[in-house]
Design a protein around this motif. Structure first.
Motif, PDB file in Angstrom:
ATOM      1  N   ILE A   1       4.376  -2.045   1.127  1.00  0.00           N
ATOM      2  CA  ILE A   1       4.763  -0.707   0.650  1.00  0.00           C
ATOM      3  C   ILE A   1       5.188  -0.810  -0.807  1.00  0.00           C
ATOM      4  CG2 ILE A   1       7.224  -0.800   1.316  1.00  0.00           C
ATOM      5  CD1 ILE A   1       6.795   2.121   2.460  1.00  0.00           C
ATOM      6  N   GLY A   2       5.192   0.323  -1.508  1.00  0.00           N
ATOM      7  CA  GLY A   2       5.569   0.316  -2.929  1.00  0.00           C
ATOM      8  C   GLY A   2       4.619  -0.590  -3.706  1.00  0.00           C
TER       9      GLY A   2
ATOM     10  N   THR B   1      10.144  -9.415  -0.941  1.00  0.00           N
ATOM     11  CA  THR B   1      11.405  -9.866  -0.345  1.00  0.00           C
ATOM     12  C   THR B   1      11.245 -10.301   1.109  1.00  0.00           C
ATOM     13  OG1 THR B   1      11.799  -7.586   0.320  1.00  0.00           O
ATOM     14  CG2 THR B   1      12.771  -8.299  -1.768  1.00  0.00           C
TER      15      THR B   1
ATOM     16  N   THR C   1      11.744  -5.845   3.719  1.00  0.00           N
ATOM     17  CA  THR C   1      11.545  -4.393   3.652  1.00  0.00           C
ATOM     18  C   THR C   1      11.243  -3.856   5.049  1.00  0.00           C
ATOM     19  OG1 THR C   1      10.733  -4.655   1.415  1.00  0.00           O
ATOM     20  CG2 THR C   1      10.213  -2.582   2.500  1.00  0.00           C
TER      21      THR C   1
ATOM     22  N   THR D   1       7.758  -2.466   6.104  1.00  0.00           N
ATOM     23  CA  THR D   1       6.703  -3.484   6.197  1.00  0.00           C
ATOM     24  C   THR D   1       6.907  -4.362   7.421  1.00  0.00           C
ATOM     25  OG1 THR D   1       6.386  -3.440   3.825  1.00  0.00           O
ATOM     26  CG2 THR D   1       5.681  -5.440   4.952  1.00  0.00           C
TER      27      THR D   1
ATOM     28  N   GLY E   1       7.912  -5.901  -8.301  1.00  0.00           N
ATOM     29  CA  GLY E   1       6.973  -5.387  -7.300  1.00  0.00           C
ATOM     30  C   GLY E   1       5.887  -4.511  -7.904  1.00  0.00           C
ATOM     31  N   ARG E   2       6.283  -3.604  -8.801  1.00  0.00           N
ATOM     32  CA  ARG E   2       5.307  -2.659  -9.358  1.00  0.00           C
ATOM     33  C   ARG E   2       4.411  -3.291 -10.422  1.00  0.00           C
ATOM     34  NH1 ARG E   2      10.537  -1.505  -9.968  1.00  0.00           N
ATOM     35  NH2 ARG E   2      11.473  -1.483 -12.037  1.00  0.00           N
TER      36      ARG E   2
ATOM     37  N   VAL F   1      16.923   2.957  -5.450  1.00  0.00           N
ATOM     38  CA  VAL F   1      16.355   3.116  -4.105  1.00  0.00           C
ATOM     39  C   VAL F   1      17.256   2.499  -3.035  1.00  0.00           C
ATOM     40  CG1 VAL F   1      13.968   3.264  -4.891  1.00  0.00           C
ATOM     41  CG2 VAL F   1      14.930   1.045  -4.365  1.00  0.00           C
TER      42      VAL F   1
ATOM     43  N   LYS G   1      18.099   3.397   1.289  1.00  0.00           N
ATOM     44  CA  LYS G   1      17.785   2.366   2.291  1.00  0.00           C
ATOM     45  C   LYS G   1      18.995   2.147   3.198  1.00  0.00           C
ATOM     46  CE  LYS G   1      14.600  -0.586  -0.311  1.00  0.00           C
ATOM     47  NZ  LYS G   1      14.484  -1.906  -0.923  1.00  0.00           N
TER      48      LYS G   1
HETATM   49  O1  F6P Z   1      11.113   0.801  -3.006  1.00  0.00           O
HETATM   50  C1  F6P Z   1      11.766  -0.261  -3.598  1.00  0.00           C
HETATM   51  C2  F6P Z   1      10.949  -1.482  -3.616  1.00  0.00           C
HETATM   52  O2  F6P Z   1      11.866  -2.500  -3.816  1.00  0.00           O
HETATM   53  C3  F6P Z   1       9.864  -1.509  -4.677  1.00  0.00           C
HETATM   54  O3  F6P Z   1      10.328  -1.822  -5.920  1.00  0.00           O
HETATM   55  C4  F6P Z   1       8.940  -2.531  -4.114  1.00  0.00           C
HETATM   56  O4  F6P Z   1       7.697  -2.502  -4.736  1.00  0.00           O
HETATM   57  C5  F6P Z   1       8.915  -2.102  -2.675  1.00  0.00           C
HETATM   58  O5  F6P Z   1      10.259  -1.715  -2.397  1.00  0.00           O
HETATM   59  C6  F6P Z   1       8.452  -3.142  -1.694  1.00  0.00           C
HETATM   60  O6  F6P Z   1       9.256  -4.288  -1.707  1.00  0.00           O
HETATM   61  P1  F6P Z   1       8.791  -5.620  -1.035  1.00  0.00           P
HETATM   62  O7  F6P Z   1       7.550  -6.079  -1.719  1.00  0.00           O
HETATM   63  O8  F6P Z   1       9.928  -6.564  -1.226  1.00  0.00           O
HETATM   64  O9  F6P Z   1       8.525  -5.352   0.415  1.00  0.00           O
END
Ligand code: F6P
Length: 546
Positions: free
Chosen positions: A153-154, A208, A211, A214, A267-268, A493, A497
């Protein structure tokens, strides 16, 4: 550095200049200089930026260049490329540019060359991609992989999904990619619905690996697979992409099937890392390396070109002009290419998660507006939806029009029409009604002076997509640096969460939720619906029930 860029003398000069130049029209500027279009266009390695259709003069540009210099932008660029810990709140360097640095070069971080690690992982990714593409990597029942499913995600979804959509013409004949991101169960049902578990490989992508969306999707996918092929199949049908080897192992994926990246990749900004594995499998390692080469070409340009000729610097400064001095709250990205349909969503995260901040790198209130609302959709579809507002609405929306010169289809008439529309739109936005301005009825009046940039790519390929991605990444850097924000954290964000986790407990509990009256009532309403569904009764939603 001052507490806010607005304290710089050049900021005040820009404000005064804006007031003085507000009466200048785009028409006047073009009339005054017949060569304006050519003079306010730059090209870098085939990418053209025409920024002439902005209400700016030589003085605007020279003040903006001074702003960049007074904010030490050059030092900021050097610091990023050199691996300085410019992500201060997380105490991390920002080195996504190292992901596309050729193996012949090095980038030292604490004395260690990170480019070597990058290429080692790229080699491992290539081995897996080749094995799948050639049919050598087989599932538990001996059948070759036909579908790779990226679960993320993201930043662990938007990049590969956008790029896959853009580059499908480069895809392997028999291997497709799919993407599951939303924790909404409809998303996973949609993707798994017609899949054959024997020919499916899941890539769990999470920087991480904590999430919740995910991990929830990954667990459901795992159950789906185990129900059909048994526990022993997991090793052949699941791989992971992460920085967190420990959590990957806890989830039950063999560390040998984990593809690593590093905490210095946001991440982005992670598409060129192992997060791009699904894309690499489908378009092949060579084409993936082309994407890296395209991004690297813009990295070099950003690092070395004079600000006046520097595409990301120009885009960033023009955005600051519109946002901070012309009052633009929004910014539109309008790709005139259906293959780039997911680009606005990708750029939304890149721009708004990076620069949607109110405090600066030292924790002080910034005092000026930061990231605009970024949105957009492909042309010409958008023309029949929201362009009305761009032309005659009360909100100023500067926009980037992106066109591709050579299509890969054979429908020349379609492409001519598409490009004619792109050029016509930027012209109408800039000049309004050229025929008899002010003479028709008010509802037919087109004021013009609505700014846009036109970005042209020679073709859409992995290389040019890499260029486009790096172009916007660095534009975001320029703006973040000048505003003084840390473009590489995303604390905003976190609150959502945390709250979601505690409300999730409330949904299952029998106790009255002790929150605000609105949220309490919504939770109660949901609990009733949930009980009715479990009991097989029709859902009751009256206020009396709660
Ligand atoms: O939404 C916050 C965020 O930390 C984004 O910056 C990141 O791309 C996304 O969640 C996914 O995070 P991860 O790759 O750790 O699952």
């Amino acid at each position: 550095m001052p507490a806010s860029p607005s304290e710089l003398p050049v900021w005040r000069e820009l404000s005064t200049h804006r007031v003085e130049s507000a009466v200048t029209s785009m028409r006047e500027l073009f009339d005054r200089n017949p060569r304006r279009g050519a003079e306010l266009s730059v090209e870098c390695d085939g990418v053209v930026l025409d920024y002439s259709k902005n209400v700016i003069t030589d003085r605007t540009l020279s003040l903006l260049m001074r702003l960049a210099r007074d904010c030490d932008l050059a030092a900021g660029i050097d610091a990023m490329f050199a691996g300085a810990r410019i992500n201060t709140t997380e105490d991390r360097p920002v080195l996504h540019t190292a992901l596309r640095t050729p193996a012949s070069e090095s980038v030292l971080l604490d004395g260690v060359d990170v480019v070597r690690s990058v290429h080692e992982v790229l080699e491992r990714m290539s081995d897996l991609a080749d094995a799948i593409r050639s049919g050598r990597w087989c599932g538990a029942t001996g059948r070759p992989v036909r579908t790779v499913v990226n679960i993320g995600i993201g930043g662990s979804d938007l990049g590969p999904a956008m790029a896959y959509h853009a580059l499908r013409e480069f895809a392997h004949a028999t291997v497709e990619a799919r993407f599951i991101s939303n924790v909404d169960g409809h998303d996973i049902d949609r993707v798994l619905g017609d899949l054959d578990p024997e020919t499916t490989l899941f890539i769990v992508s999470s920087k991480t690996f904590t999430t919740i969306e995910t991990l929830t999707n990954a667990r459901t996918a795992r159950r789906w697979l185990v129900d059909r092929l048994g526990e022993n199949a997991v090793g052949k049908h699941f791989v992971a992409v992460s920085t967190n080897a420990r959590e990957v192992a806890v989830f039950g994926i063999d560390p040998a099937n984990m593809f690593e990246f590093w905490d210095w990749v946001g991440g982005r900004y992670s598409l060129p890392s192992a997060i791009g594995l699904s894309l690499m499998i489908v378009i092949g390692p060579e084409q993936f390396r082309e994407l890296l080469a395209g991004a690297h070409s813009i990295d070099r340009h950003f690092r070395t070109a004079a600000f006046e000729e520097n595409l990301p610097v120009l885009l960033g400064l023009l955005g600051i002009w519109h946002r901070n001095f012309c009052g633009a709250q929004a910014f539109a990205v309008l790709p005139y290419d259906q293959r780039l349909a997911l680009l606005p969503a990708y750029l939304q995260q890149l721009d708004m998660e990076s620069n949607g901040k109110s405090v600066d790198r030292h924790g002080r209130a910034i005092g000026v507006d930061t990231a605009p609302i970024l949105w957009g959709a492909p042309g010409t579809n958008g023309q029949h939806a929201f362009f009305q507002m761009l032309h005659q609405g009360t909100t100023l929306v500067p926009s980037d029009f992106i066109g591709v010169l050579e299509p890969t289809h054979a429908h020349r008439a379609h492409h001519d029409l598409l490009m004619a529309n792109l050029f016509a739109q930027t012209r109408a936005l800039a000049f309004g009604d050229l025929g008899s301005p002010g003479e028709g009825p008010p509802h037919r009046s087109f004021p013009g002076d609505r700014p846009s940039n036109t970005i042209l790519l020679p073709r859409l390929s992995p290389y040019t997509l890499g260029q486009l991605i790096a172009l916007y990444e660095h534009k975001v850097f320029v703006q973040g640096w000048i505003w003084g924000v840390n473009s590489f954290d995303q604390w905003g964000v976190e609150l959502g969460k945390k709250l979601a986790t505690s409300i999730h407990d409330d949904l299952e509990s029998d106790r009255a939720p002790g929150l605000d009256s609105s949220t309490n009532a919504l939770i109660m309403r949901y609990r009733h619906a949930r009980q009715s569904v479990t009991a097989g009764r029709p859902t009751a939603t009256t206020n009396e029930m709660i």
